[in-house]
Design an enzyme around this catalytic site. Sequence first.
Site, PDB file in Angstrom:
ATOM      1  N   CYS A 143       0.822  -1.224   0.000  1.00 47.50           N
ATOM      2  CA  CYS A 143       0.000   0.000   0.000  1.00 47.50           C
ATOM      3  C   CYS A 143       0.844   1.258   0.000  1.00 47.50           C
ATOM      4  O   CYS A 143       0.347   2.340  -0.299  1.00 47.50           O
ATOM      5  CB  CYS A 143      -0.938  -0.009   1.191  1.00 47.50           C
ATOM      6  SG  CYS A 143      -1.941  -1.489   1.198  1.00 47.50           S
ATOM      7  N   HIS A 154      -3.797   6.918   1.908  1.00 49.47           N
ATOM      8  CA  HIS A 154      -4.099   5.577   1.398  1.00 49.47           C
ATOM      9  C   HIS A 154      -5.493   5.183   1.901  1.00 49.47           C
ATOM     10  O   HIS A 154      -5.846   5.455   3.047  1.00 49.47           O
ATOM     11  CB  HIS A 154      -3.044   4.585   1.907  1.00 49.47           C
ATOM     12  CG  HIS A 154      -3.384   3.161   1.616  1.00 49.47           C
ATOM     13  ND1 HIS A 154      -3.671   2.719   0.342  1.00 49.47           N
ATOM     14  CD2 HIS A 154      -3.509   2.080   2.430  1.00 49.47           C
ATOM     15  CE1 HIS A 154      -3.951   1.420   0.389  1.00 49.47           C
ATOM     16  NE2 HIS A 154      -3.863   1.015   1.635  1.00 49.47           N
ATOM     17  N   ASN A 194     -10.129  -0.685  -1.297  1.00 51.59           N
ATOM     18  CA  ASN A 194      -8.672  -0.554  -1.189  1.00 51.59           C
ATOM     19  C   ASN A 194      -8.038  -1.098  -2.469  1.00 51.59           C
ATOM     20  O   ASN A 194      -8.044  -2.305  -2.713  1.00 51.59           O
ATOM     21  CB  ASN A 194      -8.195  -1.346   0.036  1.00 51.59           C
ATOM     22  CG  ASN A 194      -6.694  -1.236   0.266  1.00 51.59           C
ATOM     23  OD1 ASN A 194      -5.961  -0.740  -0.596  1.00 51.59           O
ATOM     24  ND2 ASN A 194      -6.243  -1.710   1.411  1.00 51.59           N
TER      25      ASN A 194
HETATM   26  O1  UT7 Z   1      -4.076  -1.550   3.023  1.00 54.79           O
HETATM   27  C1  UT7 Z   1      -3.287  -2.478   3.665  1.00 54.79           C
HETATM   28  C2  UT7 Z   1      -3.324  -2.323   5.120  1.00 54.79           C
HETATM   29  N1  UT7 Z   1      -4.527  -2.863   5.642  1.00 54.79           N
HETATM   30  C3  UT7 Z   1      -5.236  -2.185   6.530  1.00 54.79           C
HETATM   31  O2  UT7 Z   1      -4.912  -1.071   6.844  1.00 54.79           O
HETATM   32  C4  UT7 Z   1      -6.433  -2.884   7.129  1.00 54.79           C
HETATM   33  C5  UT7 Z   1      -6.396  -2.753   8.627  1.00 54.79           C
HETATM   34  N2  UT7 Z   1      -7.470  -3.488   9.280  1.00 54.79           N
HETATM   35  C6  UT7 Z   1      -8.758  -3.119   9.194  1.00 54.79           C
HETATM   36  O3  UT7 Z   1      -9.100  -2.189   8.480  1.00 54.79           O
HETATM   37  C7  UT7 Z   1      -9.754  -3.847  10.051  1.00 54.79           C
HETATM   38  O4  UT7 Z   1      -9.060  -4.655  10.983  1.00 54.79           O
HETATM   39  C8  UT7 Z   1     -10.737  -4.720   9.234  1.00 54.79           C
HETATM   40  C9  UT7 Z   1     -11.706  -3.827   8.448  1.00 54.79           C
HETATM   41  C10 UT7 Z   1     -10.006  -5.645   8.303  1.00 54.79           C
HETATM   42  C11 UT7 Z   1     -11.595  -5.539  10.201  1.00 54.79           C
HETATM   43  O5  UT7 Z   1     -12.293  -4.666  11.112  1.00 54.79           O
HETATM   44  P1  UT7 Z   1     -12.212  -4.919  12.673  1.00 54.79           P
HETATM   45  O6  UT7 Z   1     -13.040  -3.876  13.286  1.00 54.79           O
HETATM   46  O7  UT7 Z   1     -10.764  -5.002  13.058  1.00 54.79           O
HETATM   47  O8  UT7 Z   1     -12.927  -6.295  12.804  1.00 54.79           O
HETATM   48  P2  UT7 Z   1     -12.396  -7.648  13.484  1.00 54.79           P
HETATM   49  O9  UT7 Z   1     -11.431  -8.309  12.587  1.00 54.79           O
HETATM   50  O10 UT7 Z   1     -12.023  -7.360  14.881  1.00 54.79           O
HETATM   51  O11 UT7 Z   1     -13.728  -8.481  13.515  1.00 54.79           O
HETATM   52  C12 UT7 Z   1     -14.853  -8.120  14.346  1.00 54.79           C
HETATM   53  C13 UT7 Z   1     -15.961  -9.114  14.120  1.00 54.79           C
HETATM   54  C14 UT7 Z   1     -15.485 -10.568  14.212  1.00 54.79           C
HETATM   55  O12 UT7 Z   1     -16.532 -11.325  14.793  1.00 54.79           O
HETATM   56  P3  UT7 Z   1     -16.485 -11.739  16.314  1.00 54.79           P
HETATM   57  O13 UT7 Z   1     -15.217 -12.548  16.469  1.00 54.79           O
HETATM   58  O14 UT7 Z   1     -16.456 -10.443  17.085  1.00 54.79           O
HETATM   59  O15 UT7 Z   1     -17.732 -12.516  16.493  1.00 54.79           O
HETATM   60  C15 UT7 Z   1     -15.340 -10.957  12.769  1.00 54.79           C
HETATM   61  O16 UT7 Z   1     -15.495 -12.345  12.566  1.00 54.79           O
HETATM   62  O17 UT7 Z   1     -16.498  -8.961  12.801  1.00 54.79           O
HETATM   63  C16 UT7 Z   1     -16.472 -10.206  12.119  1.00 54.79           C
HETATM   64  N3  UT7 Z   1     -16.262  -9.978  10.701  1.00 54.79           N
HETATM   65  C17 UT7 Z   1     -17.269  -9.703   9.858  1.00 54.79           C
HETATM   66  N4  UT7 Z   1     -18.590  -9.603  10.035  1.00 54.79           N
HETATM   67  C18 UT7 Z   1     -19.349  -9.308   8.959  1.00 54.79           C
HETATM   68  C19 UT7 Z   1     -15.093  -9.948  10.011  1.00 54.79           C
HETATM   69  N5  UT7 Z   1     -15.342  -9.683   8.733  1.00 54.79           N
HETATM   70  C20 UT7 Z   1     -16.665  -9.525   8.606  1.00 54.79           C
HETATM   71  C21 UT7 Z   1     -17.510  -9.234   7.516  1.00 54.79           C
HETATM   72  N6  UT7 Z   1     -18.832  -9.121   7.733  1.00 54.79           N
HETATM   73  N7  UT7 Z   1     -17.038  -9.021   6.267  1.00 54.79           N
END
Ligand code: UT7
Length: 332
Positions: A119, A259, A289
């Site tokens: 990125c 980004h 992204n």
């Molecule tokens: O560009 C390259 C660099 N990348 C980044 O900068 C990305 C950085 N990370 C992020 O932007 C975030 O971590 C994500 C958007 C990828 C994920 O968001 P989050 O708020 O960190 O969610 P999480 O991974 O903590 O997941 C929270 C919950 C989980 O469920 P439980 O364990 O709380 O029951 C996930 O299983 O959300 C669930 N989950 C989803 N639910 C519905 C994960 N993906 C999804 C989804 N739809 N697509």
Amino acid sequence: MPHTQKITAAITGVGAYFPETKLTNADLEKMVDTNDEWIRSRTGIEERRILSEPGKGTSDLAAPAILQLCERRGISPEEIDCIICATVTPDMVFPATANIISHKIGAKNAWGFDVEAACSGFLYSLTVGASLIESRRYKKVVVVGADKMSAIVDYTDRTTCILFGDAAAAVLLEPNTEGYGVLDSLLKSDGSGSAYLHMKAGGSLKPASAETVAAKEHFVFQDGQPVFKAAVKGMADVSAELLERNNLTGDDIAWLVPHQANKRIIDATANRMGLSPDKVMINIHRYGNTTAATIPLCLWDWKHDLNKGDNIVLAAFGGGFTWGATLVKWAY
Ligand code: UT7
């Protein structure tokens, strides 16, 4: 020009290309266990573009973006000295996608190479491209960020497939003696971050095999939370440090060009720099992204709002980890 005169690398044009096919949150709801509300509130994304035509790769995104750039600037591709392509989705492992792009657009006099910094690829490439101009050896350097992320995304993995899209965008760098262009760059990397964002197989460490394909190891792997935490801190810190070392405050900045990985990361960076939301370019809702393409794609979307003399800060954080911020004085 006299050798004593200071040369900077001005951005003198932008071009972009994104495929017509849209992949909306509603489409993804039918593919994996997700929903529009979750995707919008956690990421800010509403839809992305996908290069769905078979037989097309990243060079097919980059080539039309550069041709548009040449047309807008009124130059022939034969005038380009060098093409630097930032990508993590090269057409092939080798040769470099930059070579393939040169061939496709008829840039017969250009040499080029790829930069792989995920990125942050556009910022790394812009910094290298600016140095080539500052060396006085090259007059027209194209920096293109291009990624066909759909080629490496697992559309059964809801944690990653909602995030990414395909696009390319390019800028032209030319020498300037009036102080416009790329003025400063603060780039960082930390390989310990590779554990959280990578592709497991297909490189020399773990070559492709029937097993790696069966284990889905040719797709993006991301442990989202550690990346999120590092990104919020990394992008905000580096942007603040860049302002400080140039004796600037948020008031001196016309635009933050971040980004586009997650709207929450962008908001944190803008806050830290003391910027109001109307100074922040955000188009993540439309493209998701697009990895190396996000920053130049913002420049393209905002091309009519940028004014000569505007101080803009480009900032990124991504796989590697790689991150950085670049200060640009807009030249036209
Ligand atoms: O560009 C390259 C660099 N990348 C980044 O900068 C990305 C950085 N990370 C992020 O932007 C975030 O971590 C994500 C958007 C990828 C994920 O968001 P989050 O708020 O960190 O969610 P999480 O991974 O903590 O997941 C929270 C919950 C989980 O469920 P439980 O364990 O709380 O029951 C996930 O299983 O959300 C669930 N989950 C989803 N639910 C519905 C994960 N993906 C999804 C989804 N739809 N697509």
